[in-house]
Write a protein that holds these residues in place. Structure first.
Motif, mmCIF file in Angstrom:
data_model
loop_
_atom_site.group_PDB
_atom_site.id
_atom_site.type_symbol
_atom_site.label_atom_id
_atom_site.label_comp_id
_atom_site.label_asym_id
_atom_site.label_seq_id
_atom_site.Cartn_x
_atom_site.Cartn_y
_atom_site.Cartn_z
ATOM 1 N N THR A 8 0.087 10.573 -14.492
ATOM 2 C CA THR A 8 0.700 11.877 -14.658
ATOM 3 C C THR A 8 0.330 12.778 -13.483
ATOM 4 O O THR A 8 -0.520 12.405 -12.658
ATOM 5 N N HIS A 9 0.965 13.936 -13.397
ATOM 6 C CA HIS A 9 0.667 14.802 -12.263
ATOM 7 C C HIS A 9 -0.792 15.265 -12.317
ATOM 8 O O HIS A 9 -1.363 15.462 -13.381
ATOM 9 N N ALA A 10 -1.377 15.344 -11.133
ATOM 10 C CA ALA A 10 -2.773 15.746 -10.944
ATOM 11 C C ALA A 10 -3.753 14.778 -11.609
ATOM 12 O O ALA A 10 -4.748 15.184 -12.191
ATOM 13 N N SER A 11 -3.467 13.484 -11.489
ATOM 14 C CA SER A 11 -4.393 12.479 -12.020
ATOM 15 C C SER A 11 -5.202 11.815 -10.907
ATOM 16 O O SER A 11 -6.095 11.017 -11.199
ATOM 17 N N GLY A 12 -4.894 12.112 -9.653
ATOM 18 C CA GLY A 12 -5.653 11.571 -8.536
ATOM 19 C C GLY A 12 -4.950 10.479 -7.748
ATOM 20 O O GLY A 12 -5.573 9.789 -6.945
ATOM 21 N N LYS A 13 -3.647 10.323 -7.942
ATOM 22 C CA LYS A 13 -2.891 9.260 -7.252
ATOM 23 C C LYS A 13 -2.958 9.406 -5.734
ATOM 24 O O LYS A 13 -3.257 8.445 -5.032
ATOM 25 N N THR A 14 -2.684 10.588 -5.236
ATOM 26 C CA THR A 14 -2.644 10.813 -3.787
ATOM 27 C C THR A 14 -3.999 10.537 -3.158
ATOM 28 O O THR A 14 -4.088 9.871 -2.121
ATOM 29 N N THR A 15 -5.055 11.019 -3.777
ATOM 30 C CA THR A 15 -6.403 10.802 -3.238
ATOM 31 C C THR A 15 -6.741 9.317 -3.219
ATOM 32 O O THR A 15 -7.271 8.811 -2.220
ATOM 33 N N LEU A 16 -6.428 8.602 -4.291
ATOM 34 C CA LEU A 16 -6.705 7.170 -4.329
ATOM 35 C C LEU A 16 -5.914 6.445 -3.235
ATOM 36 O O LEU A 16 -6.458 5.590 -2.531
ATOM 37 N N ILE A 17 -4.660 6.789 -3.077
ATOM 38 C CA ILE A 17 -3.843 6.138 -2.046
ATOM 39 C C ILE A 17 -4.360 6.491 -0.655
ATOM 40 O O ILE A 17 -4.422 5.620 0.223
ATOM 41 N N ASP A 18 -4.753 7.742 -0.438
ATOM 42 C CA ASP A 18 -5.347 8.127 0.856
ATOM 43 C C ASP A 18 -6.555 7.244 1.161
ATOM 44 O O ASP A 18 -6.698 6.732 2.278
ATOM 45 N N PRO A 25 -5.533 0.232 6.882
ATOM 46 C CA PRO A 25 -4.467 0.889 7.645
ATOM 47 C C PRO A 25 -3.218 0.030 7.826
ATOM 48 O O PRO A 25 -2.147 0.554 8.160
ATOM 49 N N GLU A 26 -3.324 -1.254 7.557
ATOM 50 C CA GLU A 26 -2.152 -2.123 7.654
ATOM 51 C C GLU A 26 -1.208 -1.960 6.456
ATOM 52 O O GLU A 26 -0.068 -2.412 6.497
ATOM 53 N N PHE A 27 -1.668 -1.308 5.396
ATOM 54 C CA PHE A 27 -0.823 -1.077 4.229
ATOM 55 C C PHE A 27 0.187 0.012 4.543
ATOM 56 O O PHE A 27 -0.133 1.006 5.192
ATOM 57 N N GLU A 28 1.389 -0.183 4.076
ATOM 58 C CA GLU A 28 2.460 0.801 4.261
ATOM 59 C C GLU A 28 2.530 1.703 3.027
ATOM 60 O O GLU A 28 2.669 1.219 1.908
ATOM 61 N N ARG A 67 4.556 -7.699 4.208
ATOM 62 C CA ARG A 67 3.905 -6.382 4.240
ATOM 63 C C ARG A 67 3.289 -6.100 2.881
ATOM 64 O O ARG A 67 3.749 -6.600 1.868
ATOM 65 N N THR A 68 2.288 -5.263 2.903
ATOM 66 C CA THR A 68 1.744 -4.729 1.664
ATOM 67 C C THR A 68 2.149 -3.269 1.600
ATOM 68 O O THR A 68 1.842 -2.505 2.512
ATOM 69 N N ILE A 69 2.862 -2.921 0.552
ATOM 70 C CA ILE A 69 3.252 -1.531 0.364
ATOM 71 C C ILE A 69 2.486 -0.949 -0.817
ATOM 72 O O ILE A 69 2.202 -1.653 -1.786
ATOM 73 N N VAL A 70 2.142 0.320 -0.681
ATOM 74 C CA VAL A 70 1.460 1.052 -1.740
ATOM 75 C C VAL A 70 2.352 2.238 -2.072
ATOM 76 O O VAL A 70 2.556 3.126 -1.239
#
Length: 180
Positions: A8-18, A25-28, A67-70
């Protein structure tokens, strides 16, 4: 390999993906599909969530050979938002869009290798502003956790992990899943 980070929104997805992309760095990285829809909308509705479901499904169904995509969010996220709108009795077309979206989400999920789910635990959650719809946030979280258990959507081909804890623990859980 296709990895989807859901929550859900504000669950930490962006931070985990960062953190994950910094370690690999090879992950897209594929950003949040909300960025692909009309940003003039102040408040997403059922049609907005359906549009995002279709966009997120389409990008998962493209060839990622070698490729590995996230992906930040996948079709299950937006199906969960539609389900939450139904549960909260919001958005008149939510039920019909949920039904249409179910088949699209199921097809796209056949191409996912790892689904990382960030359940909303208040101790782990990212702080949100007063303008956030906390009722929708909580209802989406419940709906998402139910959907990831649906064999018609996830089947037995998608590895599903739920991660929680601090940022390091979340990243470590994903790293373990990638190494297994």
């Amino acid at each position: 390999m296709r990895i989807v980070v859901s929550g859900t929104h504000a669950s930490g997805k962006t931070t985990l993906i960062d953190d994950l992309v910094a370690a690999h760095p090879e992950f897209e990285r594929l950003g949040d599909p909300f960025e692909l829809v009309d940003d003039a909308l102040d408040e997403p509705d059922a049609s907005t969530f359906f549009e995002q479901l279709v966009s997120s499904a389409r990008r998962l169904m493209t060839d990622a050979a070698g490729r590995t995509i996230v992906a930040e969010r996948g079709p299950l996220d937006f199906l969960a938002y539609l389900g939450a709108l139904v549960e909260l009795r919001r958005g008149g077309r939510s039920s019909s869009l949920f039904e249409r979206g179910f088949a699209i989400a199921a097809e796209a999920m056949r191409r996912v290798d790892l689904l990382v789910v960030l359940p909303l635990h208040h101790r782990d959650a990212v702080p949100v502003g007063d303008d956030e719809d906390l009722e929708l946030r909580a209802a989406m979280d419940v709906a998402l956790l139910e959907l990831v258990d649906d064999p018609d959507l996830v089947g037995d081909h998608v590895r599903v992990i739920e991660v929680s804890g601090d940022w390091a623990a979340r990243l470590a859980a994903v790293e373990r899943a990638l190494g297994a």
